[in-house]
Design a protein around this motif. Structure first.
Motif, PDB file in Angstrom:
ATOM      1  N   TRP A 230      39.288  33.740  19.368  1.00  0.00           N
ATOM      2  CA  TRP A 230      38.984  34.755  20.377  1.00  0.00           C
ATOM      3  C   TRP A 230      38.018  35.770  19.799  1.00  0.00           C
ATOM      4  O   TRP A 230      38.161  36.193  18.655  1.00  0.00           O
TER       5      TRP A 230
ATOM      6  N   TYR B 220      33.627  36.357  40.058  1.00  0.00           N
ATOM      7  CA  TYR B 220      33.468  37.797  39.969  1.00  0.00           C
ATOM      8  C   TYR B 220      34.295  38.441  41.073  1.00  0.00           C
ATOM      9  O   TYR B 220      34.170  38.076  42.245  1.00  0.00           O
TER      10      TYR B 220
ATOM     11  N   THR C 245      35.364  42.614  31.964  1.00  0.00           N
ATOM     12  CA  THR C 245      35.619  43.623  32.975  1.00  0.00           C
ATOM     13  C   THR C 245      34.666  44.787  32.803  1.00  0.00           C
ATOM     14  O   THR C 245      34.147  45.042  31.707  1.00  0.00           O
TER      15      THR C 245
ATOM     16  N   SER D  95      31.724  30.690  37.008  1.00  0.00           N
ATOM     17  CA  SER D  95      32.100  32.093  36.799  1.00  0.00           C
ATOM     18  C   SER D  95      32.516  32.704  38.126  1.00  0.00           C
ATOM     19  O   SER D  95      31.933  32.399  39.176  1.00  0.00           O
TER      20      SER D  95
ATOM     21  N   SER E 181      34.758  42.490  27.030  1.00  0.00           N
ATOM     22  CA  SER E 181      34.854  41.054  27.247  1.00  0.00           C
ATOM     23  C   SER E 181      35.626  40.404  26.112  1.00  0.00           C
ATOM     24  O   SER E 181      35.687  40.928  24.997  1.00  0.00           O
TER      25      SER E 181
ATOM     26  N   LEU F 215      36.085  30.067  27.357  1.00  0.00           N
ATOM     27  CA  LEU F 215      36.724  30.835  28.419  1.00  0.00           C
ATOM     28  C   LEU F 215      36.381  32.287  28.191  1.00  0.00           C
ATOM     29  O   LEU F 215      36.534  32.791  27.080  1.00  0.00           O
TER      30      LEU F 215
ATOM     31  N   LEU G 216      36.649  36.338  29.703  1.00  0.00           N
ATOM     32  CA  LEU G 216      37.247  37.302  30.606  1.00  0.00           C
ATOM     33  C   LEU G 216      36.500  38.601  30.344  1.00  0.00           C
ATOM     34  O   LEU G 216      36.430  39.061  29.201  1.00  0.00           O
TER      35      LEU G 216
ATOM     36  N   MET H  14      35.663  42.489  37.639  1.00  0.00           N
ATOM     37  CA  MET H  14      36.153  41.563  36.633  1.00  0.00           C
ATOM     38  C   MET H  14      35.445  40.226  36.798  1.00  0.00           C
ATOM     39  O   MET H  14      35.089  39.849  37.908  1.00  0.00           O
ATOM     40  N   ASN H  15      35.241  39.534  35.703  1.00  0.00           N
ATOM     41  CA  ASN H  15      34.636  38.210  35.762  1.00  0.00           C
ATOM     42  C   ASN H  15      35.434  37.250  34.906  1.00  0.00           C
ATOM     43  O   ASN H  15      35.856  37.586  33.797  1.00  0.00           O
ATOM     44  N   MET H  16      35.655  36.073  35.459  1.00  0.00           N
ATOM     45  CA  MET H  16      36.303  35.027  34.683  1.00  0.00           C
ATOM     46  C   MET H  16      35.349  33.847  34.657  1.00  0.00           C
ATOM     47  O   MET H  16      34.849  33.438  35.710  1.00  0.00           O
TER      48      MET H  16
END
Lengths: 388, 684
Positions: free
Chosen positions: B427, B348, B389, B346, B401, B385, B387, B357-359
């Motif tokens: 999703w 950040y 914020t 992850s 998210s 996956l 994403l 934001m985090n991926m």
């Protein structure tokens, strides 16, 4: 800021919570509830009992009753007739028969046979028997199949089935005969007893035979190979046996067989419809020359369900119809389960297990296949026994 | 006055009562709580008004004060939680949050999810509180975005955090030994050893042994409507014995720009399965053996003030053996083995002040083998996956998210050597919002969220011999929530802390996977995507800390939950009495509540807790035969702490189910009556 304010608050909360605490009460054995349904009839059949199996572990096997003279349906008659029996009728009913003045109920997971007065459903006694399945009567004795016979030596830990002979007056077990694995249906023809061995616990190596037992010596004299995973047996008035197989739930469907020439070399006929399609069988009932067959098959290979409501003429072995319900109400049936035909009037009873965890529905059809009435039952309504 | 109206009134007036008092306190810098709260616990409180995700937590002394043995017992004190408890020390205990079903809940142990690809159940009764520091429950996901993708993937989550080594000034080790014993033949010694190796590395080893006969008396009684006793019988619960040991070790490290930790866990148990009490059958012989092993590691690195990353990894191996030696039933001796491999990364980034934001990307592999006839061992590859914020603008905070799930299943059917691939790609969004409507009321905020997520069919649902259905679709949940929180601390006066929160929610569960019997007899079941449940609920929590005198503190907390969880599966089964359509689903009470209080004076404390679960039905046909009584238990405990320099001794005596109520949580599974437990703990 004053501490008593808080104490008052605590007190209020305390009072509210303690008032909740008074909500638990005794668990009541409810009186039976009754409903008027159908129309009053006075015939040689005065009543019937319906045994609701109840889901495994629920201890909700119950007994319902229908009285023809008053057209009254009574639910859960056993617990009210026998309030002092600890934990009631028991867990998972599997068969119900009237013999003489007594009503016999096989309670599979309570490992017992409940014997009741056929008029009042009050308890006469109980026969303890591990894993009992189906019952047949002959000359003062009851014969009950059980999965719990001797355990075979070796790693496989396979357990043979037995037939237990019970004196219907003393309720004593008088003899035992070892048969095949997981015996189910049982029937008497002449002086022989026929037992359908299923082998249901030996997946995928099911049994495929009937055991033949001589009633005089009460020992197995032979086997008749029929098909995979046999289930029910019904003798007709022509001396033939009608046998159903559950098969393997994958590629083979359930099937119906007629076994004739029992006293010599038995002849086995697979019954199929006029277009040679298979008849699936989960339950069957006989009146006169008509064998009513309901089937509710599901294949783990195709994930498809097959259903039929068939009538077979037992004299000619011809399938007369594959849907005897003539008013399209078969679509309302979620899980067709139990089947019985009034031996006098020809009324057809089909039970709907309705998801198997909730109250089921009993449906009464005229001999012409028209829905007469339906009524709520206990959980998994399954076995019907008519009273003279 | 009937129960429902009392509870509704309670729900309305109780917060107001607290609201109306003590507005005169002022903030003072001095913090001087003794015995019941440490500084760190208080700092958690202080931040609560900013909480964006509805959450509940129990930690430290408060967790100790509840007379609980396992994580499952402690979770009973949370609102919106239903526990299914089959009774006894070794009995299965699972929970579900807001009636969405056990499988929708993720359980995270020290940051990484405990998986069970076989049946999706995590038995929370197995996690003792011996080494647990905090239990937190979140509706939806955790209120932080810097986390692995898997953490976004459940409808509700429980985070169990074990004790992190902490050392007093001048100490480089801690030793803690505990001995518990009491009713049910319970003997439960445990040991924790924490060591500080240097300024950056610490370690902890925790070991525990549990042995209990699981025997307890229970009483069944039925009366006639006239009040006359129909039957009344007392028996001893059999085959509820357990023997288990757990050992876990962890190493914690600190670097100049990050932290890392690694841990290994092993649990081994043998238990009896007590089974349902039915007519003529009062004991059972089934046994179960479990061996659970996992190793996991986490590494967090701060690259700059605006970028940090985290790597998580885990390997787990779970073995289970089930034996049914009962000759009145089917003999079964089945063994199951599961493996899980998990890797996550992850990242950040702070894009702008107040906007982060985090991926995250996770890969997971699961496999199951079983000694069942016709069993085709499945394997599953999952790629996640995420994403996410987080944005803060004035008095408003927003968290959003999006989780992408990709699943490949591979099954080798032995009979005709075909391989079936099962691919899913989907999703799932979540949106959380909180807002402080009044600038002068910093302690009050409103919050709302929507989350849509699903659970995958488990290996059992899909592939279990003759039950599994490979055509199953995922089971979906949609959650809408609206609520508020008010939390405030004072540093003088009687009232030191108040927290009130209440949330109303609507959940929709569809494509619910349920077992449907198929074919003729012999208990043939098949899993199908048939169920549909509508859940409307209100949860309220209030707690306060009162400083009655110097050295005398009182903590009170109360929870109340209302839930209407109705079955919308079969519209044709709509008989108003017997029908299942519109009926309250199995085992969900309309009303449930809990109350806990701790009174502490110097080194002594007195704890009281009360749990109430209202009337329920055991199926969605809400008939009188399916009615389940309310149950409520009162637990009390007293504890005394003796401190001599570096040596501490704590004595505790607990009495659970003080009024000896004979009750059942699950039909035909009697629960224990009054029970006692003594605890002796020594710390060096």
């Amino acid at each position: 800021m004053n501490i008593f304010k808080h104490l008052r608050l605590i007190l209020i909360i305390g009072i509210i919570f303690s008032s909740l605490s008074s909500c638990r009460h005794d668990i009541i054995i409810w009186p039976t509830d009754q409903e008027q349904i159908g129309s009053s009839q006075t015939t040689s059949i005065s009543a019937f009992y319906l045994l609701n199996e109840g889901n495994w572990g629920s201890n909700k096997c119950t007994l319902d009753h229908y009285d023809y003279a008053t057209a009254t349906y009574t639910r859960n008659i056993y617990s009210w007739a026998n309030p002092s029996v600890v934990a009631g009728l028991g867990d998972v009913g599997n068969d119900l028969q009237v013999y003489g003045s007594r009503l016999w109920a096989i309670i599979n997971c309570s490992n017992k046979i409940e014997v009741m007065d056929a008029r009042t459903a009050s308890r006469v006694g109980q026969v303890n028997l591990a894993s009992p399945r189906y019952i047949a009567f002959h000359q003062g004795y009851a014969y009950v199949t059980s999965y719990a016979g001797p355990v075979q030596e070796g790693n496989s830990y396979n357990q043979l089935g037995i037939v237990v002979k019970i004196d219907t007056l003393t309720l004593e077990k008088v003899d035992t005969c070892v048969v095949g694995f997981q015996p189910d249906g049982i029937a008497v023809v002449g002086n022989r007893l026929y037992v359908a061995n299923s082998g249901g616990y030996l997946v995928p190596n099911y049994e495929n035979t009937l055991s033949v037992i001589d009633l005089q010596t009460f020992s197995e004299t032979g086997r008749i190979a029929v098909d995979t995973n046999l289930h029910r047996i019904l003798p007709d008035k022509y001396g033939n046996l009608w046998v159903s197989s559950r098969s393997d739930y994958y590629d083979k469907p359930s099937a119906l067989y007629r076994i004739s020439n029992l006293n010599d070399t038995p002849l086995i006929n697979h019954i199929s419809a006029s277009n040679s399609s298979n008849i699936v069988v989960s339950n069957m009932a006989l009146k006169g020359d008509s064998l009513f067959v309901i089937g509710n098959d599901f294949s783990y290979t195709t994930n498809l369900a097959t259903r039929n409501f068939a009538i077979v003429n037992v004299r000619t072995a011809q399938v007369l119809t594959t849907n005897f319900i003539s008013d399209d109400t078969d679509n309302e049936i979620l899980d067709a389960y139990g089947l019985a035909v009034n031996p006098y009037s020809g009324e057809i009873f089909i039970t709907d297990a309705n998801g198997y965890v909730n109250p089921g529905i009993l449906r009464c059809y005229s001999p012409q296949g028209l829905l007469q009435w339906k009524i709520r039952t206990g959980d998994i309504p399954a076995h019907i026994a008519f009273m003279p | 006055m009937n129960l429902r109206s009392i509870l509704l009134i309670l729900n309305i007036i109780f917060p107001l009562l607290i609201f109306s008092q003590e507005r005169d306190s002022i903030m003072a810098p001095s913090l001087e709580y003794d015995s019941i709260f440490s500084m760190s616990e208080l700092s958690v409180y202080a931040r609560r008004a900013d909480e964006i995700v509805p959450s509940q937590r129990l930690s430290g002394k408060r967790l100790e004060a509840l007379s609980t043995h396992s994580v499952a017992d402690a979770l009973r004190y949370f609102s919106g939680v239903q526990i299914k408890d089959y009774g006894g020390v070794g009995g299965l205990k699972t929970i579900d949050i807001r009636s969405m079903g056990t499988n929708h809940m993720g359980v995270f142990y020290d940051g990484i999810q405990l998986g069970n690809a076989q049946n999706g159940l995590v038995d929370l009764g197995r996690f003792s509180l011996d080494n647990v520091e905090e239990i937190a429950l979140y509706n939806g996901q955790k209120a932080q975005i810097f986390q692995p993708a898997r953490d976004y993937g459940t409808s509700g989550s429980v985070y169990i955090r074990t004790r992190r080594p902490r050392f007093d000034e001048g100490k480089n080790y801690n030793l803690r030994t505990t001995l518990k014993g009491g009713s049910f033949g319970l003997l439960n010694p445990s040991l924790v050893w924490e060591q500080k190796w240097n300024s950056s590395i610490t370690s902890s080893i925790s070991a525990e042994y549990t042995n209990a006969s699981g025997k307890y008396k229970f009483r069944y009684r039925r009366v006639l409507p006239s009040g006359q006793v129909a039957w009344d019988t007392t028996a001893v619960r059999q085959n509820g014995d357990i023997q288990a040991y757990r050992i876990e070790g962890a190493v914690f490290g600190k670097t100049s720009d990050g932290t890392w930790n690694a841990k290994a866990y092993y649990y081994d148990s043998e238990r009896g399965i007590p089974g349902a009490i039915v007519n003529n059958v009062w004991n059972h012989a089934q046994r179960q053996w479990d061996k659970n092993f996992f190793v996991q590691a986490q590494w967090t690195k701060h690259i700059s003030n605006r970028y940090k990353f985290q790597i998580n990894g885990k390997f787990a191996n779970d073995r289970m053996r089930y034996l049914n030696p009962d000759t009145t039933q089917r003999y079964q001796d089945n063994r199951f083995c599961q493996n899980e491999f998990y890797l996550s990364t992850s990242h950040y980034v702070e894009l702008l002040p107040g906007w982060q934001m985090n991926m995250a990307a996770d890969y997971q592999y699961n496999s199951l083998s079983a000694s069942l006839a016709n069993f085709a061992p499945p394997q599953r590859h999952t790629l996640l996956l995420a994403l996410a914020t987080q944005y803060e603008y004035g008095r408003m905070r927003l968290m959003a998210s999006l989780l992408g799930t990709n699943v490949w299943d591979r099954v080798d059917f032995a009979n005709n050597i075909t391989t079936s691939g099962n691919f899913l790609s989907r999703w799932s969004p979540a949106l959380y919002l909180s807002y402080k409507p009044l600038a002068q009321l910093e302690d009050f905020s409103l919050r709302a969220f929507y989350k849509s997520i699903f659970r995958l069919p488990t290996f059992n649902d899909l592939y279990y011999t003759e039950i599994g259905n490979t055509q199953l679709k995922p089971e979906n949940t949609h959650q809408w929530n609206l609520g508020f929180i008010y939390a405030r601390d004072w540093h003088q006066g009687i009232c030191r802390h108040i927290e009130i929160k209440s949330d109303a929610y609507f959940n929709l569960v569809d494509n619910k996977i349920i077992g449907v019997p198929k074919g003729s007899g012999q208990y043939r079941w098949m899993m199908m995507n048939l169920g549909k449940v509508h859940i409307f609920g209100i949860e309220s929590t209030a707690e306060t800390v009162l400083r009655l005198q110097r050295h005398t503190n009182l903590l009170l907390s109360a929870n109340y939950t209302y839930q209407s969880a109705t079955d919308h599966t079969n519209p044709t089964d709509n008989d108003p009495y017997y029908g299942t359509y519109g009926g309250q689903i199995a085992y969900v009470p309309w009303h449930s509540a809990s109350l806990a209080g701790t009174l502490s004076w110097k080194s002594a404390s007195l704890n009281y807790s009360f749990i109430y679960v209202g009337e329920r039905y055991h199926t969605s046909a809400n008939t009188r035969e399916n009615y389940e009584q309310p149950w409520y238990t009162h637990d009390i405990s007293a504890s005394y702490r003796l401190q001599r320099r570096k040596f501490t001794l704590v004595f505790t005596l607990e009495c659970n189910n003080l009024f000896n109520q004979q009750y059942e949580v699950i039909l035909n599974y009697p629960m224990p009556g009054r029970s006692w437990k003594g605890i002796l703990r020594a710390e060096f």
